[in-house]
Design an enzyme around this catalytic site. Sequence first.
Site, mmCIF file in Angstrom:
data_model
loop_
_atom_site.group_PDB
_atom_site.id
_atom_site.type_symbol
_atom_site.label_atom_id
_atom_site.label_comp_id
_atom_site.label_asym_id
_atom_site.label_seq_id
_atom_site.Cartn_x
_atom_site.Cartn_y
_atom_site.Cartn_z
ATOM 1 N N ASP A 44 -4.503 -12.138 2.739
ATOM 2 C CA ASP A 44 -5.803 -11.988 3.390
ATOM 3 C C ASP A 44 -6.618 -13.272 3.357
ATOM 4 O O ASP A 44 -7.591 -13.412 4.108
ATOM 5 C CB ASP A 44 -6.600 -10.850 2.735
ATOM 6 C CG ASP A 44 -6.069 -9.479 3.125
ATOM 7 O OD1 ASP A 44 -5.341 -9.380 4.126
ATOM 8 O OD2 ASP A 44 -6.374 -8.505 2.419
ATOM 9 N N GLN A 91 0.816 -1.217 0.000
ATOM 10 C CA GLN A 91 0.000 0.000 0.000
ATOM 11 C C GLN A 91 0.848 1.265 0.000
ATOM 12 O O GLN A 91 0.396 2.312 -0.472
ATOM 13 C CB GLN A 91 -0.958 -0.006 1.191
ATOM 14 C CG GLN A 91 -2.028 -1.075 1.102
ATOM 15 C CD GLN A 91 -2.881 -1.173 2.342
ATOM 16 O OE1 GLN A 91 -2.716 -0.411 3.294
ATOM 17 N NE2 GLN A 91 -3.793 -2.129 2.374
#
Length: 423
Positions: free
Chosen positions: A309, A170
């Site tokens: 995830d 990110q």
Amino acid sequence: MLLSLPEDNRLPRGRALHPIRVPGSKSVTNRALLLAALAPGTSRFQGGLEAEDTRWMRRALTDLGLGLQEQDGVWVIEGGRRPRASGPLWLGASGTTLRFLLPWLALKAEGPVRLEGDPRLFERPLGPLLAPLEALGAAWEPDRQGAWLRPAPQLPERLDLTVDARLSSQFLTGLALTAAALPGGGTLRWTEVASPSYLVLTTQWLQRFGCEARLEPGQWNIPGGALGARTLDLPGDWSGAAAFLAAAAATGRSLRLEPLDPADAQGDRAMVAILEAAGCRAQWLDSQALELSGPLARGLDADLTDCPDLGPVLAALAALAPAPSELRGLHTLPLKECDRLDASAELVRWLGGAAEVIGDHTLRVTPGPPPGPRPAFDPRNDHRMAFAAAVGGLRCGGEVRDPHCVAKTFPQFWDVWRGMLGC
């Protein structure tokens, strides 16, 4: 919330689960919202995710002076303005919102910006993103409630940066989105990056907004000044689909899910290949509808470097598998909304299995007999741990505390889950 199911928690094989519609993708929605804010003109979206993380992004953009409204399910964004905060920005627990906005605000905001949110948000790593912004003249002043961000005194023509992206991709995504809005664009370099599939996803969406970014090993070239407003349908969420795909694998039943895009760059689409390798069967019924059928024929063996995830849901599924499993590439899980590596091991044990954590990157799971009565499982205020507990409850029953933590990315999860099971 009780996880008990009809028929004494045993779901017979062979009968199809009720089809479901997955929500919009959080990863895509927050990228698209910021790109629409950066691009001059009026963008329109359908299919955006309605959840806490995307609500904080939308609210932040509104509080920064961007025109944003909803018209009959279509989000309309007036982009191209410099951000100016009308008050503190509340970002909840949304890491994408904070990390995507930071470079834009640090380089282009008109005046200081106050950022606030859940305490865990500011405990998660930010240093490697702040370092290049501070080198450009921005100032970060943290305190107990959040931080003040004071933008750089001069807007750079372009970015030319080497970034430490080992803890999060990110950091690179936030810088790349802002670089696309600069006249000269930018070049970003790194030696190692966490979850590299998210850079592919960002590149795909930069290109859909007119920026022909080129992603190469260790380098990203981002042309500047090419962003344009767009009218788009946003795709369904492969992350949100993961628990439902696991349900088909665990129960041996078939499940139809839509809308999903087989060509989407979301890394969590790897869930299908992981389940196929363990004996499940998948087929596309049309361009947006996927059918997956279980059961698992063997344990799971997966490297999740590109899709960490998936770790919690796959850990729960591994506890229900017919043989031991090994999940690798989990080194970023301790840095998520909670320490998901530790929480996943705890969940496996709660489901009656044995969990061995090897270093900070591997989880070995050995299934065990269904457990007896036990305390409710605590998902640690983490939506993905709650999704994983639901998967485990298919066979083991039990109860989960704080079920409403799913609102971060999938507020309707429990209703959709019960509908899939016909409860």
